[in-house]
Design a protein around this motif. Structure first.
Motif, PDB file in Angstrom:
ATOM      1  N   GLU A 115       0.691  -0.877   0.027  1.00  0.00           N
ATOM      2  CA  GLU A 115       0.123  -0.227  -0.057  1.00  0.00           C
ATOM      3  C   GLU A 115       0.727   1.021  -0.129  1.00  0.00           C
ATOM      4  O   GLU A 115       0.706   2.590  -0.845  1.00  0.00           O
ATOM      5  CB  GLU A 115      -0.703   0.143   1.261  1.00  0.00           C
ATOM      6  CG  GLU A 115      -2.024   1.147   1.196  1.00  0.00           C
ATOM      7  CD  GLU A 115      -2.489   1.597   0.380  1.00  0.00           C
ATOM      8  OE1 GLU A 115      -3.416   2.544  -0.176  1.00  0.00           O
ATOM      9  OE2 GLU A 115      -2.779  -0.101  -0.655  1.00  0.00           O
ATOM     10  N   GLU A 116       2.217   1.737   0.962  1.00  0.00           N
ATOM     11  CA  GLU A 116       2.887   2.281   0.395  1.00  0.00           C
ATOM     12  C   GLU A 116       3.523   2.544  -0.849  1.00  0.00           C
ATOM     13  O   GLU A 116       3.742   3.753  -0.939  1.00  0.00           O
ATOM     14  CB  GLU A 116       4.004   2.238   1.827  1.00  0.00           C
ATOM     15  CG  GLU A 116       4.958   3.119   1.723  1.00  0.00           C
ATOM     16  CD  GLU A 116       5.901   2.337   2.505  1.00  0.00           C
ATOM     17  OE1 GLU A 116       7.774   3.071   2.955  1.00  0.00           O
ATOM     18  OE2 GLU A 116       6.014   1.853   3.943  1.00  0.00           O
ATOM     19  N   LEU A 117       3.904   2.186  -0.999  1.00  0.00           N
ATOM     20  CA  LEU A 117       4.382   1.800  -2.873  1.00  0.00           C
ATOM     21  C   LEU A 117       3.647   2.312  -3.362  1.00  0.00           C
ATOM     22  O   LEU A 117       3.622   3.487  -4.524  1.00  0.00           O
ATOM     23  CB  LEU A 117       5.455   0.357  -2.685  1.00  0.00           C
ATOM     24  CG  LEU A 117       6.398   0.172  -2.219  1.00  0.00           C
ATOM     25  CD1 LEU A 117       6.867  -1.457  -2.497  1.00  0.00           C
ATOM     26  CD2 LEU A 117       7.747   0.980  -2.458  1.00  0.00           C
ATOM     27  N   ARG A 118       2.641   1.389  -3.387  1.00  0.00           N
ATOM     28  CA  ARG A 118       1.265   1.937  -4.464  1.00  0.00           C
ATOM     29  C   ARG A 118       0.456   3.292  -3.797  1.00  0.00           C
ATOM     30  O   ARG A 118       0.217   4.672  -5.419  1.00  0.00           O
ATOM     31  CB  ARG A 118      -0.285   0.869  -3.793  1.00  0.00           C
ATOM     32  CG  ARG A 118      -1.465   1.538  -4.455  1.00  0.00           C
ATOM     33  CD  ARG A 118      -2.570   1.224  -4.187  1.00  0.00           C
ATOM     34  NE  ARG A 118      -2.778   2.132  -2.805  1.00  0.00           N
ATOM     35  CZ  ARG A 118      -3.707   3.012  -3.634  1.00  0.00           C
ATOM     36  NH1 ARG A 118      -3.767   3.945  -4.699  1.00  0.00           N
ATOM     37  NH2 ARG A 118      -3.476   3.475  -2.088  1.00  0.00           N
ATOM     38  N   ALA A 119       0.700   4.132  -2.832  1.00  0.00           N
ATOM     39  CA  ALA A 119       1.235   5.418  -3.040  1.00  0.00           C
ATOM     40  C   ALA A 119       1.547   6.521  -3.628  1.00  0.00           C
ATOM     41  O   ALA A 119       1.185   7.409  -4.109  1.00  0.00           O
ATOM     42  CB  ALA A 119       1.000   6.320  -1.614  1.00  0.00           C
ATOM     43  N   ARG A 120       2.613   5.732  -3.723  1.00  0.00           N
ATOM     44  CA  ARG A 120       4.338   6.574  -4.101  1.00  0.00           C
ATOM     45  C   ARG A 120       4.456   6.259  -5.451  1.00  0.00           C
ATOM     46  O   ARG A 120       3.948   7.798  -6.531  1.00  0.00           O
ATOM     47  CB  ARG A 120       5.624   6.204  -3.520  1.00  0.00           C
ATOM     48  CG  ARG A 120       6.645   6.567  -4.176  1.00  0.00           C
ATOM     49  CD  ARG A 120       8.034   5.974  -4.120  1.00  0.00           C
ATOM     50  NE  ARG A 120       9.311   7.021  -4.496  1.00  0.00           N
ATOM     51  CZ  ARG A 120      10.600   6.717  -4.485  1.00  0.00           C
ATOM     52  NH1 ARG A 120      10.782   5.207  -3.812  1.00  0.00           N
ATOM     53  NH2 ARG A 120      11.586   6.793  -5.196  1.00  0.00           N
ATOM     54  N   ILE A 121       3.877   5.120  -6.203  1.00  0.00           N
ATOM     55  CA  ILE A 121       3.852   5.501  -7.613  1.00  0.00           C
ATOM     56  C   ILE A 121       2.316   6.099  -8.129  1.00  0.00           C
ATOM     57  O   ILE A 121       2.274   6.512  -8.997  1.00  0.00           O
ATOM     58  CB  ILE A 121       3.065   3.632  -8.091  1.00  0.00           C
ATOM     59  CG1 ILE A 121       4.679   2.401  -7.402  1.00  0.00           C
ATOM     60  CG2 ILE A 121       2.489   3.547  -9.200  1.00  0.00           C
ATOM     61  CD1 ILE A 121       3.541   1.546  -7.251  1.00  0.00           C
ATOM     62  N   GLU A 122       1.413   6.210  -7.020  1.00  0.00           N
ATOM     63  CA  GLU A 122      -0.051   6.891  -8.090  1.00  0.00           C
ATOM     64  C   GLU A 122       0.842   8.403  -7.649  1.00  0.00           C
ATOM     65  O   GLU A 122       0.665   9.334  -8.774  1.00  0.00           O
ATOM     66  CB  GLU A 122      -0.605   7.320  -7.301  1.00  0.00           C
ATOM     67  CG  GLU A 122      -1.949   5.683  -7.988  1.00  0.00           C
ATOM     68  CD  GLU A 122      -2.757   5.605  -6.593  1.00  0.00           C
ATOM     69  OE1 GLU A 122      -2.910   6.169  -5.439  1.00  0.00           O
ATOM     70  OE2 GLU A 122      -3.292   4.384  -6.800  1.00  0.00           O
ATOM     71  N   ALA A 123       1.375   9.403  -6.968  1.00  0.00           N
ATOM     72  CA  ALA A 123       1.963  10.522  -7.009  1.00  0.00           C
ATOM     73  C   ALA A 123       3.064  10.492  -7.626  1.00  0.00           C
ATOM     74  O   ALA A 123       3.079  12.215  -8.453  1.00  0.00           O
ATOM     75  CB  ALA A 123       2.321  10.781  -5.386  1.00  0.00           C
ATOM     76  N   ASP A 124       4.118   9.633  -7.711  1.00  0.00           N
ATOM     77  CA  ASP A 124       5.329   9.945  -9.108  1.00  0.00           C
ATOM     78  C   ASP A 124       4.437   9.773 -10.755  1.00  0.00           C
ATOM     79  O   ASP A 124       5.461   9.997 -11.681  1.00  0.00           O
ATOM     80  CB  ASP A 124       6.275   9.014  -8.336  1.00  0.00           C
ATOM     81  CG  ASP A 124       6.987   9.609  -7.536  1.00  0.00           C
ATOM     82  OD1 ASP A 124       6.681  10.516  -6.749  1.00  0.00           O
ATOM     83  OD2 ASP A 124       7.244   8.655  -6.479  1.00  0.00           O
ATOM     84  N   GLU A 125       3.464   8.701 -10.605  1.00  0.00           N
ATOM     85  CA  GLU A 125       2.242   8.795 -11.706  1.00  0.00           C
ATOM     86  C   GLU A 125       3.375   7.726 -12.753  1.00  0.00           C
ATOM     87  O   GLU A 125       4.567   7.984 -14.417  1.00  0.00           O
ATOM     88  CB  GLU A 125       3.019   9.482 -12.957  1.00  0.00           C
ATOM     89  CG  GLU A 125       1.555  10.777 -12.717  1.00  0.00           C
ATOM     90  CD  GLU A 125       2.206  12.310 -13.321  1.00  0.00           C
ATOM     91  OE1 GLU A 125       2.422  12.129 -14.506  1.00  0.00           O
ATOM     92  OE2 GLU A 125       0.186  12.981 -12.672  1.00  0.00           O
TER      93      GLU A 125
END
Length: 453
Positions: free
Chosen positions: A77-87
Motif C-alpha cells: 500500500e505504501e508503494l502504491r501511494a508513491r507509484i500514483e504520486a510519481d505517476e
C-alpha cells in the motif's frame, strides 16, 4: 521477436517512467552483496534500456518474502501511494518475482512490472545485432515467457475440441499457448543450429592461420570493449553502460613484442557477465561464448575501482566454470580503471597487484600498464604456434585427411616418396597428431607432450 505482454519499449515520444526496487532479503545467492551497490547496479541496468525515464530506486527491507505479493500488505500500500504520486508506469524489481507475485502486484499497483531476468532480457533484445544474437535472445525470452503464462491468461477457460471427435472439453488456453511457444522454440533451435554450423566453418577458416585466441572476459562495464578498441583500433561500442557489448567481436592483431617483431593473435571481445545472470541466457548464449571455451588464453578484465570488484570477479569465475572453461587454460587478470582510483588507493592497489602472479594493473583509457600486459600475453602464447614440414608416405591418407579436416595445411606438394605438407598449428594440435599418427610424427621429428588428448 515475440514481445511479452509487458513490453517496455515504447514508440511514443513520452518515455516510460520507471522506479527500481531492490528487495533486501539478506538471504539467498546475493546475501553477501551490499544492498546499496546492488541497487546502483539495478539502476544502471534500467538506464541501459532505451525509452525509460528512471525516477530513482529504493531498497526495500524484506525479512521474509510474501508468497503471493512478495511484499507485505502495508508495504504494498505504501508503494502504491508513491507509484500514483510519481505517476510511475513501470516497476523494476531487482530480484526474482514469481508469476503469481507479478500478476498480483500489477493488479494492486495498476502498472507494468519486470523482474531482474525480464529486464536483462529486454536489454539483450535491444542490443542484439547479429543473426545469432537475435535468435538467442528470442529463444531465451520464449523460455522465460513459458513459465509466466499465468499472468497473461487468468481465466483458464477451456476451448472446445475442434476435430469432431467425442471427447473431453479440449485444452486450456495456457496449454495452447505453451504448445505454441514450444513449437516456436523448436524452430528457433533449428535456426540456431544452422548458425552454429556457419560459425564452425568460420572457425575452420581461421584455423588455416591458427593464431592463438585471447578471449576477454569480465563483469559487465569493466572496460573490455575500451581495451579491445585500444589494442585493435576497432570501433566496438564502448560506453559507461551495462551490456554495451552483446555480440562477440574478433580481430586479428600483431602484438608489438618479441624478437621476431611481433606475435599474431586473435582478440575476442564478449558479452559482459553479471551476478544472477538468468539461467535462460547462460544456456542460450553458450554458442556466443564458444570463443571463450576455445580460447588459448582468457584475459579477465576487472574494474578495480568498483567497490565490489572482488565480488564481481567471483561472479565471473563462477560463470566461466558453468560454461565449462577448463581451469588449465592460461588466465591473466587486468585490473582496469586504475585512473579512477585516488592516490592512496592507487598505491595500495599497485602493491597488492605486484604481490600476485598473473595480475596487471592499468587503464585501457589512458594506456597505463598495457605494455606489461601485452608482454605477458606474448610470453604465455609464444611457442604455442608451430610450423612443421611433414613428408607423408603415399599410404598415410588418414594422417593427411586429419590435417586437412582441421585446416592446418598451408602448402602441399607431391614428391616421389610421398606428399610433403607444410602445417601451421598450435602445440596441442601437434600433440594430438603425434598421439594418433606416431609413425608419421617420428619421421617428421615432431615432439609434443603426450599427455594432451
Amino acid at each position: 521477436m515475440t514481445n511479452p505482454p509487458d513490453q517496455t519499449h515504447s514508440t511514443e515520444a513520452q518515455p516510460t517512467r520507471a522506479l527500481v526496487l531492490h528487495p533486501d532479503t539478506r538471504a539467498g545467492d546475493r546475501s553477501a552483496r551490499d544492498p546499496k551497490y546492488a541497487l546502483e547496479e539495478a539502476v544502471s541496468l534500467a538506464h541501459a534500456l532505451p525509452g525509460l525515464e528512471v525516477l530513482g530506486g529504493d531498497i526495500v527491507r524484506l525479512p521474509k518474502p510474501h508468497p503471493g505479493m512478495l511484499f507485505g500488505s502495508g508495504k504494498v500500500e505504501e508503494l502504491r501511494a508513491r507509484i500514483e504520486a510519481d505517476e510511475v508506469d513501470l516497476i523494476l524489481i531487482d530480484g526474482a518475482v514469481t508469476p503469481v507475485q507479478q500478476r498480483n502486484l500489477e493488479r494492486a499497483w495498476k502498472v507494468k512490472l519486470l523482474d531482474r531476468t525480464g529486464l536483462i532480457l529486454e536489454i539483450f533484445a535491444d542490443r542484439a545485432a547479429t543473426r545469432e544474437g537475435v535468435l538467442q535472445v528470442e529463444l531465451a525470452a520464449l523460455s522465460y515467457q513459458r513459465t509466466r503464462l499465468v499472468r497473461a491468461w487468468t481465466h483458464l477457460e477451456r476451448q472446445r475440441g475442434g476435430l469432431g471427435f467425442v471427447g473431453g472439453p479440449g485444452e486450456t488456453q495456457i496449454e495452447a499457448d505453451r504448445r505454441a511457444i514450444d513449437d516456436q522454440m523448436i524452430r528457433l533451435r533449428r535456426q540456431l543450429a544452422k548458425v552454429a554450423t556457419t560459425r564452425e566453418l568460420h572457425r575452420a577458416a581461421r584455423a588455416k592461420v591458427p593464431y592463438p585466441v585471447v578471449a576477454f572476459a569480465g563483469y559487465t562495464n569493466a572496460g573490455k570493449s575500451t581495451l579491445f578498441n585500444r589494442l585493435t583500433g576497432a570501433d566496438v561500442l564502448a560506453k559507461d553502460m551495462l551490456f554495451a557489448t552483446l555480440d562477440p567481436t574478433m580481430r586479428s592483431v600483431r602484438l608489438p613484442v618479441g624478437e621476431a617483431g611481433g606475435l599474431d593473435v586473435i582478440l575476442s571481445d564478449t558479452v559482459g557477465f553479471i551476478s544472477d545472470l538468468p539461467t535462460q541466457l547462460v544456456a542460450a548464449f553458450r554458442a556466443t561464448l564458444e570463443e571463450v571455451l576455445d580460447a588459448d588464453l582468457v584475459l579477465h578484465v576487472r574494474d578495480i575501482s568498483h567497490p565490489e570488484s572482488a565480488a564481481q570477479a567471483r561472479d565471473v569465475e563462477t560463470i566461466l566454470e558453468q560454461l565449462g572453461v577448463s581451469p588449465d587454460v592460461p588466465r591473466l587478470e587486468f585490473w582496469n580503471k586504475s585512473d579512477a582510483l585516488s592516490a592512496d588507493d592507487l598505491e595500495a592497489t599497485t602493491n597488492l597487484a605486484a604481490r600476485q602472479e598473473n595480475v596487471f594493473l592499468g587503464s585501457a583509457l589512458s594506456g597505463a600498464g598495457l605494455d606489461a600486459l601485452l608482454a605477458a600475453i606474448a610470453d604465455r602464447l609464444e611457442g604455442r604456434v608451430m610450423e612443421s614440414d611433414i613428408l607423408l608416405a603415399h599410404d598415410a591418407g588418414r594422417a593427411r585427411a586429419w590435417l586437412h579436416e582441421r585446416g592446418l595445411v598451408t602448402a602441399e606438394s607431391q614428391e616421389e616418396a610421398g606428399t610433403r605438407v607444410s602445417v601451421r598449428w598450435l602445440a596441442e594440435d601437434a600433440a594430438r597428431f603425434r598421439s594418433r599418427f606416431p609413425n608419421e610424427a617420428d619421421s617428421a621429428g615432431i615432439v609434443a607432450p603426450p599427455e594432451v588428448d
